[in-house]
Design a protein around this motif. Structure first.
Motif, PDB file in Angstrom:
ATOM      1  N   ILE A 263      83.951  15.097  -7.258  1.00  0.00           N
ATOM      2  CA  ILE A 263      83.386  15.384  -8.789  1.00  0.00           C
ATOM      3  C   ILE A 263      82.037  14.687  -8.887  1.00  0.00           C
ATOM      4  O   ILE A 263      81.804  13.691  -8.560  1.00  0.00           O
ATOM      5  CB  ILE A 263      84.418  14.949  -9.755  1.00  0.00           C
ATOM      6  CG1 ILE A 263      85.672  15.677  -9.854  1.00  0.00           C
ATOM      7  CG2 ILE A 263      83.744  15.184 -11.467  1.00  0.00           C
ATOM      8  CD1 ILE A 263      86.648  15.074 -10.571  1.00  0.00           C
ATOM      9  N   SER A 264      81.054  15.744  -9.218  1.00  0.00           N
ATOM     10  CA  SER A 264      79.648  15.253  -9.275  1.00  0.00           C
ATOM     11  C   SER A 264      79.181  15.476 -10.504  1.00  0.00           C
ATOM     12  O   SER A 264      79.171  16.764 -11.099  1.00  0.00           O
ATOM     13  CB  SER A 264      78.789  15.714  -8.295  1.00  0.00           C
ATOM     14  OG  SER A 264      77.384  15.470  -8.369  1.00  0.00           O
ATOM     15  N   GLN A 265      78.587  14.548 -11.335  1.00  0.00           N
ATOM     16  CA  GLN A 265      78.046  14.799 -12.682  1.00  0.00           C
ATOM     17  C   GLN A 265      76.490  14.665 -12.706  1.00  0.00           C
ATOM     18  O   GLN A 265      76.119  13.369 -12.187  1.00  0.00           O
ATOM     19  CB  GLN A 265      78.658  14.107 -13.726  1.00  0.00           C
ATOM     20  CG  GLN A 265      77.868  14.172 -15.257  1.00  0.00           C
ATOM     21  CD  GLN A 265      78.205  15.704 -15.712  1.00  0.00           C
ATOM     22  OE1 GLN A 265      79.360  16.242 -15.795  1.00  0.00           O
ATOM     23  NE2 GLN A 265      77.137  16.019 -16.540  1.00  0.00           N
ATOM     24  N   SER A 266      75.545  15.621 -12.697  1.00  0.00           N
ATOM     25  CA  SER A 266      74.201  15.274 -12.942  1.00  0.00           C
ATOM     26  C   SER A 266      73.473  15.542 -14.445  1.00  0.00           C
ATOM     27  O   SER A 266      73.952  16.394 -15.019  1.00  0.00           O
ATOM     28  CB  SER A 266      73.535  15.885 -11.880  1.00  0.00           C
ATOM     29  OG  SER A 266      73.672  17.387 -11.854  1.00  0.00           O
ATOM     30  N   ASP A 267      72.594  14.457 -14.800  1.00  0.00           N
ATOM     31  CA  ASP A 267      71.845  14.761 -16.126  1.00  0.00           C
ATOM     32  C   ASP A 267      70.389  14.839 -15.775  1.00  0.00           C
ATOM     33  O   ASP A 267      70.001  13.750 -15.036  1.00  0.00           O
ATOM     34  CB  ASP A 267      72.532  13.623 -17.148  1.00  0.00           C
ATOM     35  CG  ASP A 267      74.021  13.875 -17.329  1.00  0.00           C
ATOM     36  OD1 ASP A 267      74.356  15.002 -18.066  1.00  0.00           O
ATOM     37  OD2 ASP A 267      75.030  13.210 -16.720  1.00  0.00           O
ATOM     38  N   GLY A 268      69.658  15.455 -16.562  1.00  0.00           N
ATOM     39  CA  GLY A 268      68.267  15.352 -16.455  1.00  0.00           C
ATOM     40  C   GLY A 268      67.382  16.719 -16.036  1.00  0.00           C
ATOM     41  O   GLY A 268      68.027  17.766 -16.405  1.00  0.00           O
ATOM     42  N   TYR A 269      66.468  16.727 -15.551  1.00  0.00           N
ATOM     43  CA  TYR A 269      65.742  17.890 -15.055  1.00  0.00           C
ATOM     44  C   TYR A 269      66.470  18.520 -13.948  1.00  0.00           C
ATOM     45  O   TYR A 269      66.587  17.938 -12.910  1.00  0.00           O
ATOM     46  CB  TYR A 269      64.370  17.263 -14.877  1.00  0.00           C
ATOM     47  CG  TYR A 269      63.369  18.455 -14.535  1.00  0.00           C
ATOM     48  CD1 TYR A 269      62.867  19.244 -15.654  1.00  0.00           C
ATOM     49  CD2 TYR A 269      62.968  18.701 -13.255  1.00  0.00           C
ATOM     50  CE1 TYR A 269      61.923  20.159 -15.263  1.00  0.00           C
ATOM     51  CE2 TYR A 269      62.021  19.841 -12.915  1.00  0.00           C
ATOM     52  CZ  TYR A 269      61.538  20.345 -14.000  1.00  0.00           C
ATOM     53  OH  TYR A 269      60.707  21.716 -13.642  1.00  0.00           O
ATOM     54  N   HIS A 270      66.655  19.847 -14.177  1.00  0.00           N
ATOM     55  CA  HIS A 270      67.323  20.435 -13.139  1.00  0.00           C
ATOM     56  C   HIS A 270      66.574  21.683 -12.634  1.00  0.00           C
ATOM     57  O   HIS A 270      66.747  22.413 -11.851  1.00  0.00           O
ATOM     58  CB  HIS A 270      68.998  21.057 -13.397  1.00  0.00           C
ATOM     59  CG  HIS A 270      69.782  19.846 -13.455  1.00  0.00           C
ATOM     60  ND1 HIS A 270      69.881  19.060 -14.418  1.00  0.00           N
ATOM     61  CD2 HIS A 270      70.663  19.500 -12.506  1.00  0.00           C
ATOM     62  CE1 HIS A 270      70.984  18.070 -13.997  1.00  0.00           C
ATOM     63  NE2 HIS A 270      71.368  18.454 -12.928  1.00  0.00           N
ATOM     64  N   SER A 271      65.336  22.023 -13.451  1.00  0.00           N
ATOM     65  CA  SER A 271      64.456  23.196 -13.154  1.00  0.00           C
ATOM     66  C   SER A 271      63.959  22.967 -11.882  1.00  0.00           C
ATOM     67  O   SER A 271      63.722  21.948 -11.394  1.00  0.00           O
ATOM     68  CB  SER A 271      63.748  23.763 -14.165  1.00  0.00           C
ATOM     69  OG  SER A 271      64.385  23.948 -15.671  1.00  0.00           O
ATOM     70  N   ASP A 272      63.426  24.022 -11.233  1.00  0.00           N
ATOM     71  CA  ASP A 272      62.643  23.970 -10.069  1.00  0.00           C
ATOM     72  C   ASP A 272      61.012  24.290 -10.698  1.00  0.00           C
ATOM     73  O   ASP A 272      61.061  25.485 -11.215  1.00  0.00           O
ATOM     74  CB  ASP A 272      63.012  25.120  -8.846  1.00  0.00           C
ATOM     75  CG  ASP A 272      62.191  24.827  -7.788  1.00  0.00           C
ATOM     76  OD1 ASP A 272      61.028  24.636  -7.802  1.00  0.00           O
ATOM     77  OD2 ASP A 272      62.772  25.409  -6.553  1.00  0.00           O
ATOM     78  N   PRO A 273      60.134  23.291 -10.530  1.00  0.00           N
ATOM     79  CA  PRO A 273      58.872  23.512 -10.961  1.00  0.00           C
ATOM     80  C   PRO A 273      58.051  24.553 -10.439  1.00  0.00           C
ATOM     81  O   PRO A 273      57.038  24.926 -10.933  1.00  0.00           O
ATOM     82  CB  PRO A 273      58.335  22.251 -10.972  1.00  0.00           C
ATOM     83  CG  PRO A 273      59.144  21.525  -9.780  1.00  0.00           C
ATOM     84  CD  PRO A 273      60.703  22.219 -10.007  1.00  0.00           C
ATOM     85  N   PHE A 274      58.444  25.115  -9.494  1.00  0.00           N
ATOM     86  CA  PHE A 274      57.803  26.019  -8.787  1.00  0.00           C
ATOM     87  C   PHE A 274      58.259  27.494  -8.842  1.00  0.00           C
ATOM     88  O   PHE A 274      57.727  28.417  -8.127  1.00  0.00           O
ATOM     89  CB  PHE A 274      57.694  25.677  -7.126  1.00  0.00           C
ATOM     90  CG  PHE A 274      57.157  24.376  -7.091  1.00  0.00           C
ATOM     91  CD1 PHE A 274      56.080  24.051  -7.092  1.00  0.00           C
ATOM     92  CD2 PHE A 274      57.846  23.288  -6.231  1.00  0.00           C
ATOM     93  CE1 PHE A 274      55.429  22.676  -7.183  1.00  0.00           C
ATOM     94  CE2 PHE A 274      57.579  22.139  -6.435  1.00  0.00           C
ATOM     95  CZ  PHE A 274      56.223  21.682  -6.688  1.00  0.00           C
ATOM     96  N   LYS A 275      59.349  27.668  -9.632  1.00  0.00           N
ATOM     97  CA  LYS A 275      59.916  29.036  -9.653  1.00  0.00           C
ATOM     98  C   LYS A 275      59.620  29.620 -11.102  1.00  0.00           C
ATOM     99  O   LYS A 275      59.578  29.101 -11.941  1.00  0.00           O
ATOM    100  CB  LYS A 275      61.590  28.914  -9.598  1.00  0.00           C
ATOM    101  CG  LYS A 275      61.863  28.237  -8.190  1.00  0.00           C
ATOM    102  CD  LYS A 275      61.610  29.149  -7.181  1.00  0.00           C
ATOM    103  CE  LYS A 275      62.193  28.689  -5.836  1.00  0.00           C
ATOM    104  NZ  LYS A 275      61.661  29.163  -4.613  1.00  0.00           N
ATOM    105  N   ILE A 276      59.451  31.157 -10.920  1.00  0.00           N
ATOM    106  CA  ILE A 276      59.110  31.857 -11.952  1.00  0.00           C
ATOM    107  C   ILE A 276      60.023  33.020 -12.044  1.00  0.00           C
ATOM    108  O   ILE A 276      60.658  33.225 -11.040  1.00  0.00           O
ATOM    109  CB  ILE A 276      57.468  32.349 -12.001  1.00  0.00           C
ATOM    110  CG1 ILE A 276      57.150  33.082 -10.789  1.00  0.00           C
ATOM    111  CG2 ILE A 276      56.515  31.006 -12.254  1.00  0.00           C
ATOM    112  CD1 ILE A 276      55.890  33.577 -10.654  1.00  0.00           C
ATOM    113  N   ILE A 277      59.894  33.935 -13.253  1.00  0.00           N
ATOM    114  CA  ILE A 277      60.697  34.968 -13.363  1.00  0.00           C
ATOM    115  C   ILE A 277      59.689  36.066 -13.847  1.00  0.00           C
ATOM    116  O   ILE A 277      58.911  35.740 -14.728  1.00  0.00           O
ATOM    117  CB  ILE A 277      61.787  34.802 -14.130  1.00  0.00           C
ATOM    118  CG1 ILE A 277      62.891  36.104 -14.064  1.00  0.00           C
ATOM    119  CG2 ILE A 277      61.441  34.380 -15.486  1.00  0.00           C
ATOM    120  CD1 ILE A 277      64.097  35.770 -14.640  1.00  0.00           C
TER     121      ILE A 277
END
Lengths: 74, 424
Positions: B232-246
């Motif tokens: 089990i893994s829990q991560s908190d904070g920034y998860h976006s990829d700063p180089f990805k757009i849509i």
């Protein structure tokens, strides 16, 4: 796919729960199990490098040990 | 410097990294097992290439304490998909720093040409038995690249039962990451600024990850061993990829690119993620060969479910030589917030990403390895593998011009590795 998963899980549970039925292997019977190629991770660097590749290319990760990741590749 | 003094220096470095006892520091290394490897990974169509050399040194401090130090240096070059879609006209993008632009020709997948980085990673571990059946393992790791810093540590307790045929283990880990792209991180869902204009940015971000793993290893016979792990893994904070757009597209016409502003949005991901894995592995020795199979079920609260199966067959050719064919199959569902594009008329969702790695796809990897055993922990090997990722190129929700484009381009990659192990 879900049926396959259930079958895999069922098999693995059967293997584990039948562990008490298994005759314990004595220390002097472990020659084969002690071979490098019989370790659960037989080649640690290959395993590490593969995990790095798949971590950077897939959404799923982990399972073998704690940690992993720690890079901006995903 | 003599080899012994180098070994002694490595010993002290390991102890310092792991903060082990002064008693341990006093015991300098005897023989050191050295494992080395160089990986070359290259994707087709000029996408990512990677060269990654690794060195791992392992030795016993006293007769029952084991210390190891691993050094990794990798260099990435090439181009990575930026999340935007193919178009029937050329598209110009602003670089992540906002200082440069790059143009993707019509009919081609937009790739960020500024994708390059180098990384140095150091991992140390120290294993010390408590008694004949129980042991502790501590580990620490440090990883630094241009815009990413990761510091972590872990602890494992394991105990043998059942005449040492059963081993139970518990592991905990913590990782602290800092993400600091040049100029800061993009504001989620903000429009990519027009070429030449400054990109609105936020300060650096962080992410903390806690891991827990429970494992059982069982000897089934003189020739078979198996393992089952729950993680089990829990991560908190920034998860976006700063180089990805849509891409933001016209509802009726499909892609309408080339607008100076508002055509592309920076992606937005949730600020936490919980992952659960169930991992099963079995190794069985046949008369001379060894078969090794692993299966992993993965699920997370982003909606990704994945199945992985991995099979290796070690085929003994002679006392010293072997061939090892390998095949791996991976399949994942898409994250709940994965979209190949957004419609201009719709309200912006809280979270959205067009990162292909969060889409639905399958991966097949296959290859072969040749190894020659030269002596005890003295081996040379080489492998070649091919990886293919395939997704849905023509999803049902494609509209207008989109239907003429490949919305999930395949990924083909080659993996080459040479390894050499020896005792120093």
């Amino acid at each position: 796919m879900s049926q396959f998963i259930k079958a895999v899980l069922l098999c693995s549970m059967l293997v584990f729960f039948s562990g008490c039925e298994i005759q314990p292997v004595k220390p002097w019977q472990r020659g084969i199990l002690a071979k490098p190629e019989m370790q659960l991770v037989a080649d640690e660097l290959e395993n590490f490098l593969d995990e790095h590749i798949y971590f950077s290319k897939e959404a799923a990760t982990g399972g073998q040990s704690i940690g992993g990741g720690g890079c901006g590749c995903n | 410097m003599s080899s012994k003094s180098i070994r002694d220096s490595l010993s002290l470095a390991c102890c310092a990294l792991l903060h082990t006892s002064s008693n341990a520091q006093a015991e300098l290394l005897d023989d050191v097992d050295i494992d080395t490897a160089v990986l070359y990974y290259s994707e087709s169509d000029g996408r990512v290439s990677l060269i990654e050399p690794v060195v791992k040194m392992t030795s016993e401090l006293n007769e029952d304490e084991i210390v190891s130090l691993q050094l990794v240096f990798d260099t990435l070059t090439g181009a990575s998909p930026n999340g935007a879609q193919e178009s029937n006209i050329a598209q110009t993008f602003t670089s992540p720093s906002g200082k440069q632009t790059y143009t993707t020709p019509a009919g081609e997948l937009p790739l960020d040409d500024f994708f390059r980085d180098s990384r140095l990673a150091i991992t140390g571990s120290y294993e010390k038995p408590i008694d004949r059946l129980r042991k502790n393992i501590w580990s620490a790791n440090f990883s630094k690249e241009f815009d990413w810093l990761s510091i972590g540590g872990g602890y494992t307790y394991s105990q043998d039962f059942n005449q040492r045929n059963t081993t139970l283990s518990t592991s905990v880990g913590l990782s602290l990451d800092t993400i600091d792209p040049l100029g800061g991180t993009p504001i989620p869902l903000s429009a990519m600024a027009a070429p030449g204009s400054p990109q609105p940015k936020e300060a650096d971000e962080s992410r903390n990850t806690a891991d827990l793993m429970l494992g059982i290893t069982q000897v089934l016979s003189r020739k078979t061993i198996t393992q089952l792990n729950l993680g089990i893994s829990q991560s908190d904070g920034y998860h976006s990829d700063p180089f990805k757009i849509i891409s933001l597209i016209d509802d009726n016409l499909g892609p309408t690119y080339g607008q100076p502003n508002g055509t592309y949005l920076h992606e937005s991901r949730p600020d936490s993620r919980q992952r659960t894995t169930l991992y099963w592995k079995i190794a069985h020795h046949l008369t001379e060969d060894v078969i090794n199979f692993a299966y992993r079920y993965y699920t997370d609260d982003w909606g990704v479910d994945a199945h992985t199966m991995d099979l290796k067959y070690r085929w003994r050719l002679t006392d010293r030589d072997y061939l090892q064919p390998h095949i791996r199959y991976y399949s994942q569902t898409a994250a709940d917030f994965y979209r190949h594009s957004l419609l201009a008329s719709e309200a912006l969702p809280d979270y959205v990403s067009a990162d292909l790695r969060l889409g639905e796809f399958d991966t097949i990897t296959y290859g072969i390895k040749y190894g020659r055993v030269l002596g005890k922990n003295n081996e040379i090997s080489a492998r070649i593998e091919f990886m293919q990722q395939t997704g849905d190129s023509n999803p049902a929700d494609a509209i207008g011009e989109q239907q003429n484009h490949d919305l999930y381009p395949d990924l083909d990659a080659i993996i080459l590795q040479v390894s050499y192990s020896f005792i120093w």
